[in-house]
Write a protein that holds these residues in place. Structure first.
Motif, PDB file in Angstrom:
ATOM      1  N   SER A   4       0.831  -1.121   0.026  1.00 36.43           N
ATOM      2  CA  SER A   4      -0.081   0.010   0.227  1.00 36.43           C
ATOM      3  C   SER A   4       0.959   1.262   0.036  1.00 36.43           C
ATOM      4  CB  SER A   4      -0.858   0.085   1.424  1.00 36.43           C
ATOM      5  OG  SER A   4      -0.010   0.291   2.476  1.00 36.43           O
ATOM      6  N   ASP A   5       0.105   2.516  -0.459  1.00 35.44           N
ATOM      7  CA  ASP A   5       1.184   3.719  -0.348  1.00 35.44           C
ATOM      8  C   ASP A   5       1.665   4.044   0.778  1.00 35.44           C
ATOM      9  OD1 ASP A   5       0.743   3.752  -3.084  1.00 35.44           O
ATOM     10  OD2 ASP A   5      -0.889   5.360  -2.971  1.00 35.44           O
ATOM     11  N   ASP A   6       0.764   3.358   2.003  1.00 30.84           N
ATOM     12  CA  ASP A   6       1.315   3.910   3.282  1.00 30.84           C
ATOM     13  C   ASP A   6       2.557   3.090   3.686  1.00 30.84           C
ATOM     14  OD1 ASP A   6      -0.869   5.537   3.493  1.00 30.84           O
ATOM     15  OD2 ASP A   6      -2.080   3.850   4.630  1.00 30.84           O
ATOM     16  N   ASP A   7       2.856   2.056   3.129  1.00 27.90           N
ATOM     17  CA  ASP A   7       4.086   1.208   3.353  1.00 27.90           C
ATOM     18  C   ASP A   7       5.215   1.900   2.696  1.00 27.90           C
ATOM     19  OD1 ASP A   7       2.630  -0.868   4.787  1.00 27.90           O
ATOM     20  OD2 ASP A   7       2.189  -1.816   2.755  1.00 27.90           O
ATOM     21  N   LEU A   8       5.137   2.662   1.810  1.00 32.63           N
ATOM     22  CA  LEU A   8       6.213   3.311   0.756  1.00 32.63           C
ATOM     23  C   LEU A   8       6.860   4.416   1.351  1.00 32.63           C
ATOM     24  CD1 LEU A   8       6.904   2.601  -2.718  1.00 32.63           C
ATOM     25  CD2 LEU A   8       6.943   4.981  -1.982  1.00 32.63           C
ATOM     26  N   VAL A   9       7.905   4.695   1.340  1.00 30.56           N
ATOM     27  CA  VAL A   9       8.700   5.940   1.821  1.00 30.56           C
ATOM     28  C   VAL A   9       9.841   6.189   0.799  1.00 30.56           C
ATOM     29  CG1 VAL A   9       9.957   7.286   3.339  1.00 30.56           C
ATOM     30  CG2 VAL A   9       8.235   5.726   4.193  1.00 30.56           C
ATOM     31  N   ILE A  10       9.610   7.650   0.427  1.00 34.12           N
ATOM     32  CA  ILE A  10      10.693   7.978  -0.631  1.00 34.12           C
ATOM     33  C   ILE A  10      11.291   9.094   0.072  1.00 34.12           C
ATOM     34  CG2 ILE A  10      11.111   9.227  -2.795  1.00 34.12           C
ATOM     35  CD1 ILE A  10       8.531   7.647  -3.921  1.00 34.12           C
ATOM     36  N   ARG A  11      12.587   9.219   0.342  1.00 30.27           N
ATOM     37  CA  ARG A  11      13.277  10.319   1.311  1.00 30.27           C
ATOM     38  C   ARG A  11      14.649  10.616   0.401  1.00 30.27           C
ATOM     39  NH1 ARG A  11      17.646   7.669   3.241  1.00 30.27           N
ATOM     40  NH2 ARG A  11      17.415   5.717   3.658  1.00 30.27           N
ATOM     41  N   LEU A  12      15.077  11.735   0.768  1.00 34.46           N
ATOM     42  CA  LEU A  12      16.549  11.950   0.206  1.00 34.46           C
ATOM     43  C   LEU A  12      17.525  10.840   0.745  1.00 34.46           C
ATOM     44  CD1 LEU A  12      16.897  15.825   0.864  1.00 34.46           C
ATOM     45  CD2 LEU A  12      17.073  14.584  -1.004  1.00 34.46           C
ATOM     46  N   HIS A  13      18.424  10.700  -0.169  1.00 35.92           N
ATOM     47  CA  HIS A  13      19.413   9.817   0.000  1.00 35.92           C
ATOM     48  C   HIS A  13      20.624  10.373   0.997  1.00 35.92           C
ATOM     49  CE1 HIS A  13      23.991   9.051  -1.039  1.00 35.92           C
ATOM     50  NE2 HIS A  13      23.597   8.098  -1.117  1.00 35.92           N
ATOM     51  N   GLU A  14      21.096   9.444   1.906  1.00 41.52           N
ATOM     52  CA  GLU A  14      22.147   9.805   2.583  1.00 41.52           C
ATOM     53  C   GLU A  14      23.289   8.762   2.432  1.00 41.52           C
ATOM     54  OE1 GLU A  14      20.393   8.917   6.651  1.00 41.52           O
ATOM     55  OE2 GLU A  14      18.982  10.471   6.451  1.00 41.52           O
ATOM     56  N   ARG A  15      24.527   9.341   3.022  1.00 44.21           N
ATOM     57  CA  ARG A  15      25.720   8.494   2.440  1.00 44.21           C
ATOM     58  C   ARG A  15      25.672   7.137   3.102  1.00 44.21           C
ATOM     59  NH1 ARG A  15      30.346  11.392   0.730  1.00 44.21           N
ATOM     60  NH2 ARG A  15      29.910  13.683   0.591  1.00 44.21           N
ATOM     61  N   SER A  16      25.075   6.817   4.092  1.00 41.91           N
ATOM     62  CA  SER A  16      24.887   5.645   4.548  1.00 41.91           C
ATOM     63  C   SER A  16      23.967   4.600   3.613  1.00 41.91           C
ATOM     64  CB  SER A  16      24.309   5.477   6.023  1.00 41.91           C
ATOM     65  OG  SER A  16      22.963   6.091   6.131  1.00 41.91           O
ATOM     66  N   ASP A  17      23.280   5.110   2.828  1.00 40.22           N
ATOM     67  CA  ASP A  17      22.432   4.291   1.767  1.00 40.22           C
ATOM     68  C   ASP A  17      23.248   3.992   0.603  1.00 40.22           C
ATOM     69  OD1 ASP A  17      19.846   4.867   3.251  1.00 40.22           O
ATOM     70  OD2 ASP A  17      19.863   7.056   2.204  1.00 40.22           O
ATOM     71  N   THR A  18      24.579   4.505   0.259  1.00 41.34           N
ATOM     72  CA  THR A  18      25.324   4.082  -0.679  1.00 41.34           C
ATOM     73  C   THR A  18      25.546   2.529  -0.823  1.00 41.34           C
ATOM     74  OG1 THR A  18      25.971   6.263  -0.993  1.00 41.34           O
ATOM     75  CG2 THR A  18      27.472   4.588  -1.925  1.00 41.34           C
ATOM     76  N   ALA A  19      25.942   1.981   0.109  1.00 42.57           N
ATOM     77  CA  ALA A  19      26.300   0.571   0.074  1.00 42.57           C
ATOM     78  C   ALA A  19      25.173  -0.237  -0.472  1.00 42.57           C
ATOM     79  CB  ALA A  19      26.813  -0.011   1.238  1.00 42.57           C
ATOM     80  N   ASN A  20      23.882  -0.290   0.016  1.00 41.28           N
ATOM     81  CA  ASN A  20      22.650  -0.756  -0.457  1.00 41.28           C
ATOM     82  C   ASN A  20      22.528  -0.615  -1.927  1.00 41.28           C
ATOM     83  OD1 ASN A  20      22.417  -2.102   2.098  1.00 41.28           O
ATOM     84  ND2 ASN A  20      20.899  -0.694   2.754  1.00 41.28           N
ATOM     85  N   ILE A  21      22.536   0.812  -2.102  1.00 45.49           N
ATOM     86  CA  ILE A  21      22.315   1.039  -3.701  1.00 45.49           C
ATOM     87  C   ILE A  21      23.288   0.535  -4.710  1.00 45.49           C
ATOM     88  CG2 ILE A  21      22.417   3.124  -5.284  1.00 45.49           C
ATOM     89  CD1 ILE A  21      21.284   4.786  -2.967  1.00 45.49           C
ATOM     90  N   VAL A  22      24.678   0.594  -4.276  1.00 40.33           N
ATOM     91  CA  VAL A  22      25.641  -0.227  -5.036  1.00 40.33           C
ATOM     92  C   VAL A  22      25.308  -1.846  -5.176  1.00 40.33           C
ATOM     93  CG1 VAL A  22      27.919  -0.689  -5.351  1.00 40.33           C
ATOM     94  CG2 VAL A  22      27.438   1.384  -4.687  1.00 40.33           C
ATOM     95  N   THR A  23      24.914  -2.506  -4.114  1.00 40.81           N
ATOM     96  CA  THR A  23      24.673  -3.895  -4.163  1.00 40.81           C
ATOM     97  C   THR A  23      23.455  -3.994  -5.009  1.00 40.81           C
ATOM     98  OG1 THR A  23      25.630  -4.186  -1.941  1.00 40.81           O
ATOM     99  CG2 THR A  23      24.038  -5.805  -2.902  1.00 40.81           C
ATOM    100  N   MET A  24      22.431  -3.180  -4.919  1.00 33.23           N
ATOM    101  CA  MET A  24      21.007  -3.530  -5.501  1.00 33.23           C
ATOM    102  C   MET A  24      21.332  -3.403  -7.226  1.00 33.23           C
ATOM    103  SD  MET A  24      17.813  -1.442  -5.100  1.00 33.23           S
ATOM    104  CE  MET A  24      18.520   0.263  -4.949  1.00 33.23           C
ATOM    105  N   THR A  25      22.312  -2.159  -7.517  1.00 25.69           N
ATOM    106  CA  THR A  25      22.490  -1.971  -8.957  1.00 25.69           C
ATOM    107  C   THR A  25      23.372  -3.120  -9.474  1.00 25.69           C
ATOM    108  OG1 THR A  25      22.554   0.518  -8.629  1.00 25.69           O
ATOM    109  CG2 THR A  25      23.695  -0.245 -10.321  1.00 25.69           C
ATOM    110  N   ASN A  26      24.075  -3.446  -8.830  1.00 24.26           N
ATOM    111  CA  ASN A  26      25.122  -4.586  -9.387  1.00 24.26           C
ATOM    112  C   ASN A  26      24.330  -5.865  -9.382  1.00 24.26           C
ATOM    113  OD1 ASN A  26      27.155  -2.779  -9.911  1.00 24.26           O
ATOM    114  ND2 ASN A  26      28.102  -3.417  -7.800  1.00 24.26           N
TER     115      ASN A  26
END
Length: 306
Positions: A4-26
């Motif tokens: 549901s839309d209530d479950d989803l959050v879109i927020r500004l990136h923080e440096r601590s997010d980068t490792a997860n983003i890189v793993t997801m992309t790769n």
């Protein structure tokens, strides 16, 4: 599993997010940034003049990072061009994450267009290799503009060897060459690459003196350029450019032959590049070297007025 839309959050990136983003992309072998490192990702966010760090967002479902996207703002004379890159995690595709991201993007760009009193031209670069990306553009009423073929060379053992014409030679660029690098790029593609952007690239993790080259004539005038990146055993050629007045001299073919040999020597097992689907001359050159199309990148456009 839907959400549901209530479950989803879109927020500004923080440096601590980068490792997860890189793993997801790769995790996605077809992603254009596959092989990305955390250092390279952080560097890309600071591309001069494009507001990327302030417009990079993480999509979360509870404690799960389900996607991310970055908006790149490029100032034009009459408008602002905005490009988007990012991804939805392979386990969360076709579940409405992309739709939620686009709703957020459209709302944000509508507000910025009003705030800055300048039209925004938004470009969605959809890969046909990723399920649902092209449908997003159509579902949001965007207009297809042009397409690029993503080509791959899987066999570097039978490279067509082509020496440069006798009056030309290759050399690696230095920071002092940033203005001429930007000039050649803009002449070849009608772009607006800045000297600051080139310096940022030359100082980045992807720069290699062995894989970046300028082609000069006998008077020392640079007339062409080429750059490649190697991540693990997988290589890409982001740019091959020759000044328009120097076309049809064999320069592009010679540079391509040279870089493919260097990549083979460096351990690359495959090479990818993109080419405008309407550029028959370039497609012919790449076909000659054995490149074959894997998929397409279709550009969809939407305009937000003040």
């Amino acid at each position: 599993m839907k959400f549901s839309d209530d479950d989803l959050v879109i927020r500004l990136h923080e440096r601590s997010d980068t490792a997860n983003i890189v793993t997801m992309t790769n995790r996605d072998p077809f992603h254009m940034l596959n092989g990305l490192t955390a250092e390279a990702f952080e560097q890309d966010l600071d591309e001069p003049g494009e507001r990327i760090r302030d417009n990079t967002f993480v999509v979360e479902l509870g404690q799960t990072t389900a996607g991310y996207f970055s908006l790149c703002f490029v100032e034009r004379t009459t408008h602002i061009s905005v490009y988007c890159y990012g991804t939805v995690d392979v386990d969360w595709r076709r579940r409405g994450i992309g739709t939620a991201m686009f709703k957020f993007i459209f709302t944000r760009l509508e507000a910025i267009a009003r705030q800055e009193v300048k039209p925004i031209h938004f470009i969605h670069r959809a890969l046909t290799s990723i399920s649902g990306e092209t449908a997003l553009g159509a579902n949001f009423g965007m207009q297809a503009q042009n397409s690029l073929g993503i080509l791959c060379l899987n066999d570097l053992n039978h490279i067509k060897v082509s020496s440069p014409p006798s009056e030309f030679e290759f050399r690696p660029p230095t920071l002092e060459d940033a203005p001429i690098w930007a000039e050649i790029y803009n002449d070849a593609f009608g772009g607006n690459k800045t000297v600051e952007s080139v310096i940022h690239e030359f100082q980045g993790t992807g720069f290699s003196q062995n894989l970046y080259m300028l082609c000069e004539n006998e008077t020392g005038t640079a007339v062409g350029l080429l750059c490649a990146t190697l991540r693990g055993m997988h290589a890409r050629i982001p740019t091959l450019a020759v000044k328009r007045k120097w076309h049809r001299r064999g320069i592009g073919e010679a540079m391509l032959s040279e870089i493919l040999q260097r990549l083979q020597d460096s351990g690359a097992v495959d090479v990818r590049l993109s080419v405008d689907s309407s550029n028959d001359a370039a497609k012919g050159l790449y076909t000659k070297f054995g490149f074959q199309e894997e998929y397409q990148r279709i550009h969809y456009a939407a305009i937000f007025s003040p």
